[in-house]
Design a protein around this motif. Structure first.
Motif, short mmCIF file in Angstrom:
data_model
loop_
_atom_site.label_atom_id
_atom_site.label_comp_id
_atom_site.label_asym_id
_atom_site.label_seq_id
_atom_site.Cartn_x
_atom_site.Cartn_y
_atom_site.Cartn_z
N SER A 116 0.83 -1.20 0.00
CA SER A 116 0.00 0.00 0.00
C SER A 116 0.87 1.25 0.00
O SER A 116 1.84 1.35 0.75
N ILE A 117 0.50 2.20 -0.87
CA ILE A 117 1.15 3.50 -0.93
C ILE A 117 0.12 4.54 -0.48
O ILE A 117 -0.85 4.79 -1.19
N ASP A 118 0.30 5.07 0.71
CA ASP A 118 -0.67 5.98 1.30
C ASP A 118 -2.07 5.36 1.30
O ASP A 118 -3.06 6.01 0.97
N GLY A 119 -2.13 4.08 1.66
CA GLY A 119 -3.40 3.38 1.78
C GLY A 119 -3.94 2.79 0.50
O GLY A 119 -4.98 2.11 0.52
N GLN A 120 -3.29 3.02 -0.62
CA GLN A 120 -3.76 2.52 -1.91
C GLN A 120 -2.89 1.35 -2.37
O GLN A 120 -1.68 1.49 -2.52
N GLU A 121 -3.53 0.21 -2.61
CA GLU A 121 -2.79 -1.01 -2.93
C GLU A 121 -2.32 -1.02 -4.37
O GLU A 121 -3.02 -0.59 -5.28
N ALA A 122 -1.11 -1.52 -4.59
CA ALA A 122 -0.54 -1.60 -5.94
C ALA A 122 0.40 -2.79 -6.01
O ALA A 122 1.06 -3.15 -5.03
N VAL A 273 0.74 8.68 -5.51
CA VAL A 273 -0.51 8.85 -4.76
C VAL A 273 -1.55 9.56 -5.62
O VAL A 273 -2.71 9.13 -5.70
N LYS A 274 -1.14 10.60 -6.31
CA LYS A 274 -2.07 11.36 -7.17
C LYS A 274 -2.58 10.51 -8.32
O LYS A 274 -3.77 10.50 -8.64
N LEU A 275 -1.68 9.78 -8.96
CA LEU A 275 -2.08 8.95 -10.11
C LEU A 275 -2.98 7.80 -9.68
O LEU A 275 -3.97 7.50 -10.37
N LEU A 276 -2.67 7.16 -8.57
CA LEU A 276 -3.50 6.06 -8.10
C LEU A 276 -4.89 6.54 -7.71
O LEU A 276 -5.89 5.88 -7.97
N GLN A 277 -4.96 7.72 -7.10
CA GLN A 277 -6.26 8.29 -6.76
C GLN A 277 -7.05 8.62 -8.01
O GLN A 277 -8.26 8.37 -8.09
N MET A 278 -6.37 9.16 -9.01
CA MET A 278 -7.03 9.57 -10.24
C MET A 278 -7.60 8.39 -11.01
O MET A 278 -8.66 8.48 -11.63
N HIS A 279 -6.90 7.25 -10.94
CA HIS A 279 -7.31 6.08 -11.71
C HIS A 279 -8.08 5.06 -10.88
O HIS A 279 -8.43 4.01 -11.40
N GLN A 280 -8.32 5.39 -9.62
CA GLN A 280 -9.02 4.44 -8.75
C GLN A 280 -10.42 4.20 -9.25
O GLN A 280 -11.19 5.12 -9.52
N LYS A 281 -10.77 2.92 -9.41
CA LYS A 281 -12.11 2.56 -9.91
C LYS A 281 -13.14 2.95 -8.86
O LYS A 281 -13.05 2.58 -7.69
#
Length: 286
Positions: A116-122, A273-281
């Motif tokens: 997880s990167i700032d709570g977003q899994e990758a 973080v910004k890109l993962l948030q932007m592309h989060q389904k």
């Protein structure tokens, strides 16, 4: 009095330089490869191995990279036990692999997994050039292809950091086949709607630069990274032309449209973080 003063200077000047070196514990200091200033190694490590004076980006190990990006305790490694064999019976190849395993603590030149990167899994893959100069062998290709497939199966974005001297000559055509294998896996991942972010670090060359390193949805690089397929001297001899001084640097590629952005190491995590948030389904639109 004056004589004593000069004799003291002479006394200090006669201290052997080797003795001075012995007084400094090994590994305590590190000299910048660009500006040649000397720093405590701990100071550089805290700065993510970026020189405080000239901003030169020294290499990070695979696990230093992981620690700099992922939330503490969230990274899970994949396929740790995959080991290279010696299919072509290349002399001393197995001994060299074992030597690199002991030196680096890695089984191969790439670490894959998820976290997880700032709570977003990758899903994640990071190459380490300290293992066989990051050369691409069959295990590196297999681990990356498997990581991409797992990212597809688990509907995770895929981030990769590349660092490589090219194909691994000890594995011959089996090494070159990894270019096709990884590219096909990424194509399937892309067709399923997956997001791939590629970051090229110093150096990314040969078959790696010509395959999975260059086909992300976003293609980034660290400042000053050497990126290219063939070497500068070979290209100049073939074309009979003098190449620009900054040829095959990240900045040169960005200027000519081959990269989306050159990203400072200190800004990398926030960009992800910004890109993962932007592309989060199902996430909020930006």
């Amino acid at each position: 009095m004056l004589k004593d003063l000069f004799s003291k200077k002479k006394k200090y000047a006669s201290i052997p330089s080797e003795q001075a070196k012995q007084d400094v514990p090994e590994g305590l200091m590190k000299k910048c490869s660009k500006c040649y200033k000397i720093y405590y190694r701990k100071e550089l490590n805290k700065n993510l191995n970026v020189c405080p004076s000239c901003d030169y980006h020294h290499q990070l190990t695979a696990w230093e990279r992981i620690d700099s990006l992922f939330d503490e305790g969230t990274f899970q490694e994949w396929d740790h036990g995959l080991l290279s064999t010696n299919p072509l019976e290349f002399p001393d190849y197995e001994a060299k692999l074992e030597k690199d395993r002991k030196k680096t603590g890695l089984n191969e030149g790439v670490v894959t997994g998820k976290g997880s990167i700032d709570g977003q899994e990758a899903a994640f893959a990071v190459m380490d050039s300290s293992f066989r100069m990051g050369s691409m062998g069959s295990v590196i290709g297999e681990k990356i292809a498997r990581a991409v497939e797992k990212a597809k199966d688990e509907s995770l974005p895929f981030i990769i950091f590349t660092a490589s001297g090219g194909a691994r000559m000890q594995e011959g055509v089996l090494s070159l086949m990894q270019m096709a294998k990884t590219s096909v896996a990424i194509k399937r991942f892309s067709e399923s709607g997956g997001l791939m972010i590629s970051v090229m670090t110093h150096p990314t060359t040969g078959g790696v630069s010509a395959s999975f390193a260059s086909i992300g949805d976003y293609n980034f690089a660290e400042p000053g990274a050497l990126i290219g397929f063939a070497g500068r001297r070979i290209i100049e001899q073939t074309t009979r032309e003098k190449l620009p001084d900054d040829f095959q640097t990240a900045e040169f590629l960005f200027k000519h449209g081959q990269l989306d952005q050159v990203v400072h190491r200190h800004d990398m995590k926030q960009l992800f973080v910004k890109l993962l948030q932007m592309h989060q389904k199902g996430g909020a639109s930006s």
